[in-house]
Design a protein around this motif. Structure first.
Motif, PDB file in Angstrom:
ATOM      1  N   PHE B  69     -69.283  -6.054  76.432  1.00 46.65           N
ATOM      2  CA  PHE B  69     -69.336  -7.120  75.438  1.00 46.65           C
ATOM      3  C   PHE B  69     -70.418  -8.164  75.735  1.00 46.65           C
ATOM      4  CE2 PHE B  69     -65.860  -5.800  72.897  1.00 46.65           C
ATOM      5  CZ  PHE B  69     -64.950  -5.199  73.741  1.00 46.65           C
ATOM      6  N   LYS B  70     -71.234  -7.923  76.763  1.00 44.40           N
ATOM      7  CA  LYS B  70     -72.300  -8.890  77.075  1.00 44.40           C
ATOM      8  C   LYS B  70     -73.362  -8.817  76.007  1.00 44.40           C
ATOM      9  CE  LYS B  70     -72.297  -9.581  82.036  1.00 44.40           C
ATOM     10  NZ  LYS B  70     -72.977  -9.301  83.290  1.00 44.40           N
ATOM     11  N   THR B  71     -74.010  -9.968  75.747  1.00 45.32           N
ATOM     12  CA  THR B  71     -75.061  -9.966  74.719  1.00 45.32           C
ATOM     13  C   THR B  71     -76.326  -9.319  75.265  1.00 45.32           C
ATOM     14  OG1 THR B  71     -75.840 -12.099  75.450  1.00 45.32           O
ATOM     15  CG2 THR B  71     -74.163 -12.092  73.707  1.00 45.32           C
ATOM     16  N   LYS B  72     -77.173  -8.870  74.344  1.00 46.25           N
ATOM     17  CA  LYS B  72     -78.413  -8.201  74.738  1.00 46.25           C
ATOM     18  C   LYS B  72     -79.293  -9.146  75.535  1.00 46.25           C
ATOM     19  CE  LYS B  72     -80.418  -4.761  71.937  1.00 46.25           C
ATOM     20  NZ  LYS B  72     -81.090  -4.384  70.718  1.00 46.25           N
ATOM     21  N   ASN B  73     -79.366 -10.400  75.100  1.00 48.56           N
ATOM     22  CA  ASN B  73     -80.220 -11.391  75.772  1.00 48.56           C
ATOM     23  C   ASN B  73     -79.809 -11.584  77.222  1.00 48.56           C
ATOM     24  OD1 ASN B  73     -81.972 -11.941  73.738  1.00 48.56           O
ATOM     25  ND2 ASN B  73     -80.777 -13.641  72.904  1.00 48.56           N
ATOM     26  N   SER B  74     -78.523 -11.666  77.464  1.00 50.58           N
ATOM     27  CA  SER B  74     -78.061 -11.883  78.847  1.00 50.58           C
ATOM     28  C   SER B  74     -78.361 -10.654  79.694  1.00 50.58           C
ATOM     29  CB  SER B  74     -76.571 -12.224  78.872  1.00 50.58           C
ATOM     30  OG  SER B  74     -75.797 -11.094  78.601  1.00 50.58           O
ATOM     31  N   LEU B  75     -78.296  -9.484  79.094  1.00 54.98           N
ATOM     32  CA  LEU B  75     -78.611  -8.253  79.840  1.00 54.98           C
ATOM     33  C   LEU B  75     -80.093  -8.184  80.169  1.00 54.98           C
ATOM     34  CD1 LEU B  75     -76.396  -5.657  77.948  1.00 54.98           C
ATOM     35  CD2 LEU B  75     -76.158  -6.312  80.326  1.00 54.98           C
ATOM     36  N   ILE B  76     -80.947  -8.617  79.198  1.00 53.62           N
ATOM     37  CA  ILE B  76     -82.396  -8.582  79.419  1.00 53.62           C
ATOM     38  C   ILE B  76     -82.772  -9.539  80.556  1.00 53.62           C
ATOM     39  CG2 ILE B  76     -84.640  -9.212  78.403  1.00 53.62           C
ATOM     40  CD1 ILE B  76     -83.505  -8.156  75.704  1.00 53.62           C
ATOM     41  N   SER B  77     -82.222 -10.744  80.517  1.00 55.28           N
ATOM     42  CA  SER B  77     -82.579 -11.725  81.565  1.00 55.28           C
ATOM     43  C   SER B  77     -82.026 -11.285  82.928  1.00 55.28           C
ATOM     44  CB  SER B  77     -82.091 -13.122  81.196  1.00 55.28           C
ATOM     45  OG  SER B  77     -80.710 -13.117  80.999  1.00 55.28           O
ATOM     46  N   ASN B  79     -81.613  -8.183  83.879  1.00 56.28           N
ATOM     47  CA  ASN B  79     -82.447  -7.058  84.287  1.00 56.28           C
ATOM     48  C   ASN B  79     -83.758  -7.561  84.926  1.00 56.28           C
ATOM     49  OD1 ASN B  79     -83.347  -4.468  84.568  1.00 56.28           O
ATOM     50  ND2 ASN B  79     -83.879  -4.165  82.445  1.00 56.28           N
ATOM     51  N   LYS B  80     -84.331  -8.566  84.294  1.00 52.55           N
ATOM     52  CA  LYS B  80     -85.599  -9.141  84.798  1.00 52.55           C
ATOM     53  C   LYS B  80     -85.383  -9.741  86.190  1.00 52.55           C
ATOM     54  CE  LYS B  80     -89.069 -12.571  83.653  1.00 52.55           C
ATOM     55  NZ  LYS B  80     -89.317 -13.820  82.934  1.00 52.55           N
ATOM     56  N   PHE B  81     -84.294 -10.494  86.333  1.00 51.18           N
ATOM     57  CA  PHE B  81     -83.974 -11.125  87.627  1.00 51.18           C
ATOM     58  C   PHE B  81     -83.773 -10.070  88.704  1.00 51.18           C
ATOM     59  CE2 PHE B  81     -82.318 -14.024  90.652  1.00 51.18           C
ATOM     60  CZ  PHE B  81     -81.199 -13.444  91.208  1.00 51.18           C
ATOM     61  N   LEU B  82     -83.070  -9.002  88.366  1.00 49.94           N
ATOM     62  CA  LEU B  82     -82.764  -7.956  89.358  1.00 49.94           C
ATOM     63  C   LEU B  82     -84.034  -7.214  89.777  1.00 49.94           C
ATOM     64  CD1 LEU B  82     -79.416  -6.592  87.914  1.00 49.94           C
ATOM     65  CD2 LEU B  82     -79.708  -7.764  90.080  1.00 49.94           C
ATOM     66  N   ARG B  83     -84.966  -7.003  88.846  1.00 50.70           N
ATOM     67  CA  ARG B  83     -86.221  -6.328  89.200  1.00 50.70           C
ATOM     68  C   ARG B  83     -87.013  -7.175  90.190  1.00 50.70           C
ATOM     69  NH1 ARG B  83     -88.124  -2.144  85.749  1.00 50.70           N
ATOM     70  NH2 ARG B  83     -86.790  -1.870  83.936  1.00 50.70           N
ATOM     71  N   GLU B  84     -87.101  -8.494  89.920  1.00 50.84           N
ATOM     72  CA  GLU B  84     -87.840  -9.391  90.825  1.00 50.84           C
ATOM     73  C   GLU B  84     -87.181  -9.428  92.203  1.00 50.84           C
ATOM     74  OE1 GLU B  84     -87.803 -13.091  88.714  1.00 50.84           O
ATOM     75  OE2 GLU B  84     -89.259 -12.375  87.221  1.00 50.84           O
ATOM     76  N   LYS B  85     -85.850  -9.480  92.210  1.00 53.51           N
ATOM     77  CA  LYS B  85     -85.108  -9.528  93.474  1.00 53.51           C
ATOM     78  C   LYS B  85     -85.321  -8.231  94.260  1.00 53.51           C
ATOM     79  CE  LYS B  85     -82.421 -12.211  95.811  1.00 53.51           C
ATOM     80  NZ  LYS B  85     -82.920 -13.518  96.205  1.00 53.51           N
ATOM     81  N   ASN B  86     -85.372  -7.122  93.562  1.00 57.24           N
ATOM     82  CA  ASN B  86     -85.558  -5.808  94.184  1.00 57.24           C
ATOM     83  C   ASN B  86     -86.897  -5.746  94.906  1.00 57.24           C
ATOM     84  OD1 ASN B  86     -84.840  -3.177  94.798  1.00 57.24           O
ATOM     85  ND2 ASN B  86     -85.827  -2.346  92.986  1.00 57.24           N
ATOM     86  N   THR B  87     -87.944  -6.277  94.275  1.00 58.57           N
ATOM     87  CA  THR B  87     -89.285  -6.282  94.888  1.00 58.57           C
ATOM     88  C   THR B  87     -89.271  -7.118  96.161  1.00 58.57           C
ATOM     89  OG1 THR B  87     -90.127  -6.265  92.633  1.00 58.57           O
ATOM     90  CG2 THR B  87     -91.733  -6.628  94.396  1.00 58.57           C
ATOM     91  N   GLU B  88     -88.614  -8.279  96.072  1.00 54.91           N
ATOM     92  CA  GLU B  88     -88.539  -9.176  97.229  1.00 54.91           C
ATOM     93  C   GLU B  88     -87.782  -8.497  98.373  1.00 54.91           C
ATOM     94  OE1 GLU B  88     -86.760 -13.005  96.254  1.00 54.91           O
ATOM     95  OE2 GLU B  88     -86.152 -13.200  98.341  1.00 54.91           O
ATOM     96  N   LEU B  89     -86.697  -7.816  98.051  1.00 50.89           N
ATOM     97  CA  LEU B  89     -85.883  -7.165  99.083  1.00 50.89           C
ATOM     98  C   LEU B  89     -86.625  -6.002  99.731  1.00 50.89           C
ATOM     99  CD1 LEU B  89     -82.421  -7.203  97.300  1.00 50.89           C
ATOM    100  CD2 LEU B  89     -83.017  -8.446  99.361  1.00 50.89           C
ATOM    101  N   LYS B  90     -87.414  -5.286  98.953  1.00 52.63           N
ATOM    102  CA  LYS B  90     -88.184  -4.152  99.507  1.00 52.63           C
ATOM    103  C   LYS B  90     -89.171  -4.673 100.542  1.00 52.63           C
ATOM    104  CE  LYS B  90     -88.153  -0.744  95.809  1.00 52.63           C
ATOM    105  NZ  LYS B  90     -88.868  -0.207  94.644  1.00 52.63           N
TER     106      LYS B  90
END
Lengths: 88, 264
Positions: B69-77, B79-90
């Motif tokens: 039931f999450k909105t598309k906008n919240s999922l997009i933001s 997703n963006k945060f998780l991609r940036e965090k993933n790069t930092e963690l790598k």
């Protein structure tokens, strides 16, 4: 029959639901059923499954059991004043 | 002249039956507490083992349903945060591998190689289910777990084994409210950290000790037991002490897999 169903739900709630939901269900069941001794057993289950020593000076592992016991006695006297008619 | 009643009424009031039974129960509880507090814990864990897995499945279903039931906008933001965090963690992971190799070499030089056994376990019960801020994991004595073994999550120490049963173990979290643990601040200052629940800790220090946000906190018992980093330092002009707040960088309630370090 209803009491048996409540017993099953309470038993499952110990392992599935957050502890405060289990405690609320136990206390609610004490109020609506007469002599709901199963509540003491369920509280003992919760303490046996999850407990560690509550205090640093004295090792005490059964806080929930004592709390439910006190509430059980309290409800006995409260039921003399207030009548709960959920299943009557 | 006084005459006795034909049927003498007893003046002794009998205690209500529930009161008597509860009193007996309390006496049994107190005796068990001091004589054999974990006498029935093994049985309860044996009975509860399949139901804890059922609870985990119910929790996953509820979590996935709420995500639907999450909105598309919240999922997009997100997703963006998780991609940036993933790069930092790598990037951090690359640095960590170098440090681990260096640490291993130093241990060999100093002849400190202990026989360490790492046991992988899954968490089957989390703090909301437990009123005592403990975890239940699905490894026990059958897998080689022993009391006081340290428990790690992604290289960070979370707690230690408090009680061991055949197939399960009870993990005592260091961040449990009121618990005290010896830690090392910034790799030099030994202090005592007090848990305040939910993965958060507080350290009370004299004001003249220099502490900054980001300083590392290590568990005193193990040389590499990283617990977290300083989040906030609170000082008051009228107080001779400063309060240092630090927390684990992960959510305790979302831990699924842990590593148990068994040092023989």
């Amino acid at each position: 029959m209803i009491r048996l169903l409540v017993d099953i739900i309470l038993f499952l709630s110990i392992f599935i639901f957050p502890w405060w939901i289990s405690l609320f269900l136990i206390l609610f069941s004490i109020l609506i059923f007469d002599n709901f001794y199963e509540s003491l057993i369920f509280a003992f289950f919760i303490d046996s499954a999850y407990s560690f020593s509550l205090f640093s000076n004295i090792n005490f592992f059964f806080g929930m059991s004592i709390f439910v016991s006190i509430f059980f006695v309290f409800s006995y006297y409260m039921k003399r004043i207030v009548e709960f008619n959920f299943f009557k | 002249m006084n005459y006795l009643f034909k049927n003498k009424k007893s003046t002794i009031k009998k205690l209500p039956k529930p009161f008597l039974l509860v009193s007996i129960f309390i006496v049994i509880i107190i005796l068990l507490n001091f004589l054999a507090p974990h006498a029935l814990s093994e049985t309860v864990h044996w009975v509860g083992y399949p139901f804890w897995f059922l609870g985990g499945s119910v929790r996953d279903i509820v979590y996935n349903t709420s995500n639907f039931f999450k909105t598309k906008n919240s999922l997009i933001s997100e997703n963006k945060f998780l991609r940036e965090k993933n790069t930092e963690l790598k990037t951090n992971l690359l640095n960590q591998e170098i440090i681990i190799k260096e640490n291993k070499k130093l241990n060999e030089i100093l002849n400190r190689n202990k026989n360490k056994n790492i046991i992988l376990g899954y968490v089957i019960s989390w703090p909301p289910s437990s009123p005592y801020d403990t975890l239940v994991i699905d490894v026990g004595a059958d897998h080689g777990v022993e009391k006081k073994d340290k428990v790690f999550f992604n290289g960070l120490v979370v707690g230690e084994i408090y009680d061991v049963f055949n197939r399960t173990s009870l993990v005592y979290l260091f961040s449990t409210s009121g618990s005290k643990v010896n830690v090392i601040l910034n790799e030099k200052t030994p202090v005592i950290a007090e848990g305040i629940g939910g993965g958060n800790f507080i350290i009370k220090l004299p004001k003249d000790i220099d502490v900054n946000s980001g300083d590392k906190i290590l568990l005193a018992d193990t040389a590499t037991g990283l617990m977290g980093s300083v989040e906030y330092v609170e000082t008051k002009p009228s107080d001779a002490f400063q309060n240092v707040f630090f927390r684990s960088p992960f959510n305790i309630f979302e831990i699924k897999e842990v590593q148990v370090l068994n040092e023989k």
